[in-house]
Scaffold this active site. Structure first.
Site, mmCIF file in Angstrom:
data_model
loop_
_atom_site.group_PDB
_atom_site.id
_atom_site.type_symbol
_atom_site.label_atom_id
_atom_site.label_comp_id
_atom_site.label_asym_id
_atom_site.label_seq_id
_atom_site.Cartn_x
_atom_site.Cartn_y
_atom_site.Cartn_z
ATOM 1 C CE1 TYR A 91 6.102 2.890 -5.093
ATOM 2 C CE2 TYR A 91 5.391 2.438 -2.590
ATOM 3 C CZ TYR A 91 5.655 2.627 -4.298
ATOM 4 O OH TYR A 91 4.755 4.666 -4.053
ATOM 5 N N GLY A 92 10.870 -1.833 -4.589
ATOM 6 C CA GLY A 92 11.806 -2.702 -4.419
ATOM 7 C C GLY A 92 12.814 -2.990 -5.947
#
Length: 359
Positions: A91-92
């Site tokens: 995530y990111g």
């Protein structure tokens, strides 16, 4: 005895999920301790929160200026009994890869003595360069470092490689076993596994003495076809808790959008394809919400809870937490659930399934 939130204004035809009054934490709990859900060796709140948006600029427009509000949202969730937070090491976007875990780690550290209450479920990506169990264990150690904790609640395999790299799959399963045996995780789970592959990994882990505690899958009124129902049946049969992600269909079930009012970014194309045929379901959600004095998102999430799953709607703001908390403390009647499911069947298009979803 059930308790409800009075956080909503009267709903209109163009209801917006952000249409809530100023929220104050209740003196009475939204759920009692005995109403927590068993997930393997863990006891979690009937609903958790997802953090996919934390660090994701492409789809969710994340900016570091949002961090203060994200922390406020996290703290509000904790104050009201939410203890399950889902994240992933992927995530990111870009240089912000892993940002979701880093932010959660910061927020937990500053949570004023509530660290022990938090259950973190993180997912490890099945990247093509993760070819050995040792590499998967290293990934777990890196997540623990970003999260600033010594042990994860649940370590999850983000997706199966069975469809394109079956030989890698066994190494990833062995990685789950290794991180469990090393005490890096209290329990293990999977994500985006179909019913057949779910049975296979359950049986394999069982031979290694490792229980499979959870299976995370896209599950909502927009994703309730035969395969989702079969996954739920398998989970019930094997004692696996189903975690339902995207319970609001990426926002399509909030009532916030229409064919003439689409979100910005990549979601607009998907919404433009599905929303025109979604009117029967949106009408049913709106009708029940008005009768119940709830919002459409609260009704959609409550339906997931009624199905015996633990929904993890994503949160980006205090307002999201305020509204989503109102999904707890009450239950839809059987007739209301059927009304929603019939309306979903009448909608010609359903949510596109994750490309990594296996059979």
């Amino acid at each position: 005895m059930a308790f409800t939130l009075s956080t909503t204004k009267t709903l209109t035809t163009n209801i917006n999920c952000s249409n809530t009054t100023s929220f104050k934490p209740l003196k009475l709990p939204l759920f009692w301790p005995w109403e927590k859900v068993k997930m393997g060796p863990l006891s979690v709140s009937p609903m958790g929160f997802g953090t996919w948006a934390w660090g994701n600029q492409l789809l969710w427009g994340y900016q570091t200026s949002m961090d203060i509000q994200l922390q406020q949202a996290f703290e509000l969730a904790l104050e009201n009994g939410i203890n399950l937070f889902d994240t992933a090491d992927s995530y990111g976007t870009g240089r912000l890869n892993g940002q979701s875990e880093r932010l959660l780690g910061q927020f937990i550290k500053q949570s004023q003595g509530k660290q022990s209450e938090v259950v973190i479920a993180t997912k490890f990506a099945a990247y093509p360069w993760r070819l050995t169990s040792g590499q998967f264990v290293n990934a777990c150690s890196a997540s623990l470092e970003r999260l600033q904790i010594d042990q994860l609640g649940i370590g999850q395999l983000h997706w199966s490689t069975a469809n394109y790299a079956p030989l890698q799959e066994l190494a990833l399963w062995d990685g789950l076993v290794a991180m469990y045996e090393k005490g890096l995780v209290r329990a293990v789970g999977v994500s985006n596994y179909g019913p057949q592959q779910l049975v296979k990994i359950h049986d394999y882990l069982k031979t290694r003495g490792v229980p499979l505690c959870s299976a995370q899958v896209q599950f909502s009124l927009l994703s309730y076809g035969k395969e989702q129902q079969e996954i739920k049946r398998v989970c019930d049969e094997l004692g696996i808790r189903l975690i339902s992600y995207s319970p609001l269909g990426l926002g399509m079930l909030t009532g916030k959008y229409s064919s003439s009012k689409l979100p910005t970014g990549p979601r607009s194309l998907l919404f433009g394809q599905i929303l025109p045929g979604l009117e029967p379901l949106l009408v049913a959600l709106r009708e029940i919400a008005e009768i119940r004095g709830k919002t459409m998102p609260q009704v959609a999430i409550n339906w997931c809870i009624c199905k015996g799953t633990v929904p993890i709607p994503g949160i980006k703001s205090v307002r999201h937490v305020e509204d989503n908390l109102g999904a707890m403390g009450w239950i839809l009647t059987n007739d209301e659930q059927l009304q929603l499911e019939y309306a979903a069947q009448e909608s010609p298009r359903s949510m596109i399934q994750n490309i990594f979803q296996t059979r």
